[in-house]
Design a protein around this motif. Structure first.
Motif, PDB file in Angstrom:
ATOM      1  N   ARG A  61       0.829  -1.210   0.000  1.00  0.00           N
ATOM      2  CA  ARG A  61       0.000   0.000   0.000  1.00  0.00           C
ATOM      3  C   ARG A  61       0.865   1.261   0.000  1.00  0.00           C
ATOM      4  NH1 ARG A  61      -4.178  -1.113   4.677  1.00  0.00           N
ATOM      5  NH2 ARG A  61      -3.575   1.020   4.975  1.00  0.00           N
ATOM      6  N   LYS A  66      -1.705   6.034  -3.232  1.00  0.00           N
ATOM      7  CA  LYS A  66      -2.796   6.789  -2.604  1.00  0.00           C
ATOM      8  C   LYS A  66      -2.836   8.215  -3.143  1.00  0.00           C
ATOM      9  CE  LYS A  66      -4.517   8.625   1.686  1.00  0.00           C
ATOM     10  NZ  LYS A  66      -4.196   9.019   3.024  1.00  0.00           N
ATOM     11  N   ASN A  67      -1.676   8.838  -3.254  1.00  0.00           N
ATOM     12  CA  ASN A  67      -1.616  10.201  -3.785  1.00  0.00           C
ATOM     13  C   ASN A  67      -2.090  10.253  -5.231  1.00  0.00           C
ATOM     14  OD1 ASN A  67      -0.675  11.147  -1.356  1.00  0.00           O
ATOM     15  ND2 ASN A  67       1.472  11.072  -1.974  1.00  0.00           N
ATOM     16  N   GLY A  83      -5.253  13.263   3.751  1.00  0.00           N
ATOM     17  CA  GLY A  83      -6.248  12.318   4.190  1.00  0.00           C
ATOM     18  C   GLY A  83      -7.455  12.930   4.843  1.00  0.00           C
TER      19      GLY A  83
END
Length: 88
Positions: A61, A66-67, A83
């Motif tokens: 992960r 995520k970005n 977040g």
């Protein structure tokens, strides 16, 4: 009958409001489409590149993934990398 309802929905003024994207959002999406196309081309090699990348993403992960997702789905072209929810 269903087709005429679709045309009416498409002609409503607020229907396309969520489609408007900033130039940055369009650039980010085009960049990631190109990355996916390159990985698809590399996947023809004997080593399954896409499967290995997805396995890495699922196991570790990484923050860059995520970005990237936040950048792609940013509302106004600005990604929220901390977040926090910016829907005030």
């Amino acid at each position: 009958m269903i087709g005429s309802k679709w045309v009416i929905l498409c002609r409503r003024k607020d229907f396309g409001a969520h489609v408007d994207m900033s130039h940055n959002a369009v650039f980010v999406r085009i960049k990631w489409i190109i990355v996916l196309l390159v990985t698809m081309v590399l996947d023809f090699l004997p080593v399954p590149v896409i499967g290995l990348i997805l396995l890495y993403i699922l196991l570790f992960r990484p923050l860059w993934f995520k970005n990237a997702v936040l950048e792609i789905y940013a509302q106004d072209g600005r990604a929220n990398h901390n977040g926090a929810d910016d829907s005030d």
